[in-house]
Motif scaffolding. Structure first.
Motif, short mmCIF file in Angstrom:
data_model
loop_
_atom_site.label_atom_id
_atom_site.label_comp_id
_atom_site.label_asym_id
_atom_site.label_seq_id
_atom_site.Cartn_x
_atom_site.Cartn_y
_atom_site.Cartn_z
N ALA A 72 0.87 -1.21 -0.17
CA ALA A 72 -0.12 0.18 -0.06
C ALA A 72 0.80 1.15 -0.10
O ALA A 72 0.93 2.59 -0.56
N PHE A 127 -2.82 -0.61 -4.25
CA PHE A 127 -3.94 -0.69 -2.78
C PHE A 127 -4.40 -2.50 -3.42
O PHE A 127 -4.69 -3.33 -2.66
N TYR A 139 -7.81 4.34 2.88
CA TYR A 139 -6.28 4.05 3.54
C TYR A 139 -5.75 4.99 4.31
O TYR A 139 -5.19 4.74 5.21
N CYS A 189 -9.83 -2.03 4.45
CA CYS A 189 -8.95 -0.67 5.05
C CYS A 189 -8.21 -0.71 4.15
O CYS A 189 -7.37 -0.04 3.62
N TYR A 190 -7.67 -1.63 2.65
CA TYR A 190 -7.20 -1.17 1.84
C TYR A 190 -7.30 -0.88 0.62
O TYR A 190 -6.54 -0.89 -0.57
#
Length: 415
Positions: A319, A324, A360, A354-355
């Motif tokens: 990331a 991502f 992010y 979250c990714y």
């Protein structure tokens, strides 16, 4: 284990400390807060930092040492590292009250100055020294500004000095701060709001004065294969540290108490003296009909935490490079290998989203808390961000210190 064949095992080592001796006096401390006074700290953030530092000064006694560093574009030693006295406290409180927000963020410079203060001091053997970084922003000036540069800087320059990191808000690179604390053997706090900083300072101080074994390293040495070593940090009285690893046990005929590995531990005691211990890992090789391959719940959980920790480290690296999709693939792939249902749900429902690129930046705090928990690293601020991952236990001394910090009352005199 069944005789006549090799086995791939998961091993869990747990280190537990005894209760704090009733007659033990509080050891002296050496603390160097390094405060971000860049423009974004102006207002409530810096006000809460000043208040927490004032409470910290109130809790220190003769024999303790305190220094103070502040940084924005420039770095300055606000207070040199000297022993705390009544007169010195007045000077420190005045210097704290004069902290004002400035311009940009020379985080590397601030850290180096804090480490230099500790290194230059002539401290008694065994005196616990800690640099505490408080920041809300991203490094944008100085000799190191990127994640990789700052991590390398800490590895190269902070040897022998422990550093804790308190990060304010989601706009701060919490993952970076968690890694810096991890590398430097300190603790990590996500300061979600102004009230949390008091608790974080209190637990930091409480942990330092209730350390049973400092800077614990554990090493697994198999009879076949390469050794595995991990730095576990400090073991507090009444506390526990754990270490999980994969172990390949060689083929062996029927026999009892066969050594397949050695566990070696080393640490520093309360006087700063090096200590070590070792214990063998023994297996009984039995007929296949008598073998017991039943999974232990604690070992399975530790195995899954190790797998998810490794996956998150890889996802973070991807990331940071802007990939991502690769980060999500890494988390998604590990789901098939996890067995603990709570961790499966956490990885799938909380960590994986979250990714997404759009999420992010906003999930920096959660990701850093998850990483610290999976590594069993200390988080010195309470957080509801990762309820699926067990929080560090709060020792009696830490709880008492939190109550003292947050009550507004001055601590009792003496140690």
């Amino acid at each position: 284990m069944a005789a006549g064949q090799g086995h791939d095992l998961d091993l869990l080592v747990q280190l537990r400390a005894p209760a704090l001796p009733a007659d033990r006096q509080r050891p002296p401390l050496c603390l160097v807060p390094v405060v971000d006074v860049s423009g974004s700290m102006n207002g409530a953030k810096l006000e809460s930092v000043r208040y927490a530092l004032e409470r910290l000064v109130e809790h220190l006694v003769p024999g303790d040492y305190l220094g103070l560093v502040a940084f924005d574009s420039e770095v300055r030693t606000v207070a040199p590292l000297t022993e705390v006295t009544a007169a010195r406290k007045r000077d420190l409180l005045r210097a704290i009250g004069e902290l004002r927000a400035g311009s940009c963020t020379n985080l590397a410079g601030g850290l180096l100055e804090g480490v230099s203060l500790v290194r230059a001091a002539r401290l008694a053997p065994g005196l616990r020294a800690r640099v505490i970084l408080l920041t809300d922003g991203l490094a944008n000036e100085g000799v190191a500004t990127t994640h990789h540069e700052l991590a390398a800087l800490i590895r190269e320059q902070a040897t022998g000095v422990t550093v804790s990191a308190f990060g304010y808000g989601d706009d701060c690179d919490q993952a970076l701060l968690g890694e810096l604390a991890d590398i430097a053997g300190g603790s990590y706090a996500y300061i979600a709001n102004k009230d949390v900083v008091l608790t974080a300072f209190a637990r930091e101080l409480g942990s330092l004065v209730s350390t049973c074994a400092a800077d614990v390293h554990l090493r697994l040495v198999p009879v076949a294969g390469a050794p595995i070593e991990e730095r576990l940090g400090d073991l507090l009285y009444e506390g526990e540290l754990s270490f999980a690893a994969a172990l390949a046990a060689p083929t062996h005929e029927r026999a009892t108490a066969v050594p397949v590995a050695t566990i070696e531990a080393r640490w520093q005691d309360s006087r700063g003296r090096a200590q070590h211990a070792s214990v063998p890992v023994l297996l009984d090789y039995v007929p296949a009909a008598d073998a017991d391959a039943t999974d232990d719940a604690d070992v399975c959980r530790a195995r899954d935490e190790r797998l998810l920790r490794t996956a998150q480290e890889q996802a973070e690296a991807a990331a940071r490079d802007g990939d991502f999709a690769r980060a999500r693939d890494i988390i998604g792939a590990i789901l098939a290998r996890l067995r603990d249902q709570t961790l499966i749900e956490f990885a799938r429902d909380t960590l994986l989203p979250c990714y997404e690129e759009r999420e992010y930046g906003a999930t920096s705090g959660m990701r850093a808390c998850a990483m610290a928990s999976l590594k069993k690293r200390r988080r010195v601020a309470s957080s509801e961000l990762v309820p699926a991952l067990a929080d560090d236990r709060v020792s009696r001394v830490e709880a008492d210190m939190v109550a003292s910090f947050t009550s507004g009352k001055k601590p009792r005199k003496g140690r």
